[in-house]
Design an enzyme around this catalytic site. Structure first.
Site, PDB file in Angstrom:
ATOM      1  N   ASP A 157      44.561  31.310  40.502  1.00 32.14           N
ATOM      2  CA  ASP A 157      43.124  31.283  40.199  1.00 32.14           C
ATOM      3  C   ASP A 157      42.305  31.838  41.367  1.00 32.14           C
ATOM      4  OD1 ASP A 157      40.924  30.681  38.615  1.00 32.14           O
ATOM      5  OD2 ASP A 157      41.505  28.610  38.261  1.00 32.14           O
ATOM      6  N   GLU A 190      41.355  36.116  37.963  1.00 36.16           N
ATOM      7  CA  GLU A 190      40.095  36.261  38.715  1.00 36.16           C
ATOM      8  C   GLU A 190      38.967  36.731  37.797  1.00 36.16           C
ATOM      9  OE1 GLU A 190      39.661  39.778  38.240  1.00 36.16           O
ATOM     10  OE2 GLU A 190      38.958  39.960  40.320  1.00 36.16           O
ATOM     11  N   TRP A 191      39.171  36.432  36.503  1.00 38.81           N
ATOM     12  CA  TRP A 191      38.099  36.508  35.499  1.00 38.81           C
ATOM     13  C   TRP A 191      37.550  37.920  35.282  1.00 38.81           C
ATOM     14  CZ3 TRP A 191      36.182  32.955  39.684  1.00 38.81           C
ATOM     15  CH2 TRP A 191      36.918  31.762  39.695  1.00 38.81           C
ATOM     16  N   GLY A 192      38.315  38.926  35.723  1.00 36.66           N
ATOM     17  CA  GLY A 192      37.865  40.302  35.513  1.00 36.66           C
ATOM     18  C   GLY A 192      36.828  40.764  36.519  1.00 36.66           C
ATOM     19  N   ASP A 212      35.930  31.681  31.465  1.00 34.66           N
ATOM     20  CA  ASP A 212      36.720  30.770  30.629  1.00 34.66           C
ATOM     21  C   ASP A 212      36.295  30.780  29.170  1.00 34.66           C
ATOM     22  OD1 ASP A 212      37.900  30.160  32.982  1.00 34.66           O
ATOM     23  OD2 ASP A 212      37.321  28.052  33.001  1.00 34.66           O
TER      24      ASP A 212
HETATM   25  C1  GLA Z   1      39.355  28.188  36.190  1.00 31.94           C
HETATM   26  C2  GLA Z   1      40.286  28.942  35.252  1.00 31.94           C
HETATM   27  C3  GLA Z   1      40.676  28.020  34.108  1.00 31.94           C
HETATM   28  C4  GLA Z   1      41.360  26.778  34.641  1.00 31.94           C
HETATM   29  C5  GLA Z   1      40.442  26.081  35.633  1.00 31.94           C
HETATM   30  C6  GLA Z   1      41.148  24.948  36.366  1.00 31.94           C
HETATM   31  O1  GLA Z   1      38.136  27.906  35.581  1.00 31.94           O
HETATM   32  O2  GLA Z   1      39.678  30.105  34.772  1.00 31.94           O
HETATM   33  O3  GLA Z   1      41.522  28.686  33.193  1.00 31.94           O
HETATM   34  O4  GLA Z   1      42.564  27.137  35.267  1.00 31.94           O
HETATM   35  O5  GLA Z   1      39.952  26.974  36.631  1.00 31.94           O
HETATM   36  O6  GLA Z   1      40.319  24.295  37.296  1.00 31.94           O
END
Ligand code: GLA
Length: 409
Positions: A157, A190-192, A212
């Site tokens: 993450d 890393e969410w893009g 998310d």
């Molecule tokens: C981030 C990730 C999620 C999850 C949470 C856990 O938000 O994107 O998928 O793993 O952390 O804290």
């Protein structure tokens, strides 16, 4: 002058001694031949968040087998955030002893004994998103520990990473996994933010493309400093990324919310669209208490075959009109999957004249030309053959639902 040259000689000598003892060359490339089709499994986060312990994980592994999920192809049992305890005096990480009293090796052994694979979670920063110890500065020790435990999959993450560059940070953990010597799927999370699709394919096996997911078909959940996204919102963010996906390296539109509270039609549409996008299928529901309907969706082998098709081409939105979308996914052996998705609140009619609509996919170059070739049509949700492409197809798509067809020669 003499002093300076002596100092210089001394420095050369110590540099030579150091380089002789340190001739290991880092390998920043992921382990190949993993995730040649999108990974399938389960992850604790969407349903259980920080509420994880060894009994839950064992029961979910049992349920994975008992429900037929394993037979359908789901393999990974992945613990997300909050399994961590403290680092010891040498810096090695240990699980929370209250929640995981038998230790991670014993838990991984249990999961492996069921014929499943074991996954874990860490973070490139100082702390995970849940405030547990992150891997920053401990990458090589953490990877060594995971290898000793028998970890097969690492989700990594991006919280608390101030001052780090994503590409370098993910390459460091890849090099650490290499050094530890155990092949692991690396899930880049890393969410893009830093275009992981551009540098990710050699570093990891899948990369999150967005923030998310949120358990809602068509909503945005605004948390103030960040947002989480409904199924449709996440889907809309994948379209321009399809050229980056392929065997061993996938766009990851986040884990599934199927079985977490949406009605069956929305779950079915969510599951279908993730399959059309060749997305990793990491379930996030309580497998111990699945309704028959949820189980039927998640284990539909004909839909799973669309996701798992070995060509590994991510499908695309071919047309959109009045909230009715036509999605196409070229498959191996000249087959195609077609999904009609109704995003509106009312049922909508669909009509598709195959012979009048020759199609070439710009990315894969696959061709669908029903004027030249007649395809057989099959509906993978009703498990029925429904004619051929000689006739135009007509149906009604219920609200927030899909009609899917598999075309084969
Ligand atoms: C981030 C990730 C999620 C999850 C949470 C856990 O938000 O994107 O998928 O793993 O952390 O804290």
């Amino acid at each position: 002058m003499k002093k300076i040259s002596l100092l210089f000689l001394g420095m050369c000598a110590s540099f030579q001694a150091f380089s002789q003892g340190n001739n290991y060359v880092q390998n920043y490339k992921k382990f190949d031949n993993l995730a040649l089709t999108p990974p399938m499994g389960w992850n604790s986060w969407n349903k259980f968040a920080c509420n994880v312990d060894e009994n839950l994980i064992k029961e979910v592994a049992d349920a994975m087998v008992a429900t037929g999920m394993k037979d359908a192809g789901y393999t990974y049992i992945n613990i997300d955030d909050c399994w961590h305890g403290e680092r010891d005096a040498q810096g090695f990480i240990h699980p929370d002893a209250k929640r995981f009293p038998s230790g991670m090796k014993a838990l991984a052994d249990y999961v492996h004994s069921k014929g499943l694979k074991f996954g874990i979670y860490s973070d490139a920063g100082s702390q995970t998103c849940g405030g547990r110890p992150g891997s920053r500065g401990y990458e090589f020790q953490d990877a060594q520990m995971y290898a000793e435990w028998g970890v097969d999959y690492l989700k990594y993450d991006w919280c608390n990473t101030e001052g780090l560059k994503a590409e370098g940070a993910y390459k460091t953990i890849t090099a650490a996994i290499r050094k530890a010597g155990r092949p692991m799927v690396l899930s880049i999370c890393e969410w893009g933010n830093d275009k992981p699709w551009e540098w990710g394919p050699t570093v990891g096996h899948l990369w999150r493309t967005t923030g998310d997911i949120y358990n809602c078909f068509d909503c945005i959940n605004d948390h103030g400093t960040w947002k989480s996204w409904g199924v449709m919102q996440i889907m809309d963010k994948q379209q321009h990324l399809r050229q980056y996906a392929g065997p061993g390296h996938w766009n990851d539109p986040d884990m599934l919310e199927v079985g977490n509270g949406m009605p069956a039609n929305e779950d079915r549409a969510h599951f279908t669209m993730w399959s059309m996008m060749a997305a990793p299928l990491i379930t996030g529901n309580d497998l111990r208490k699945m309704s028959p309907q949820t189980k039927e969706i998640l284990t539909n082998k004909e839909v799973l075959a669309i996701d798992q098709d070995k060509l590994g081409v991510q499908g695309y939105r071919y047309a959109a009109k009045d909230s009715l979308e036509t999605w196409l996914k070229p498959l191996a052996d000249g087959k195609w999957a077609v999904a009609f998705l109704n995003r509106s609140k009312k049922p909508q009619p669909v009509r598709f004249d195959w012979k009048a609509t020759p199609i070439t996919d710009e990315v894969s170059k696959a061709e669908l030309n029903a004027a030249k070739t007649t395809y057989r049509l099959r509906n993978p949700w009703t498990h029925k053959d429904v004619g051929t492409t000689k006739k135009a197809f007509a149906a009604t798509v219920p609200s927030h639902d899909v009609v899917v067809l598999l075309l084969s020669k």
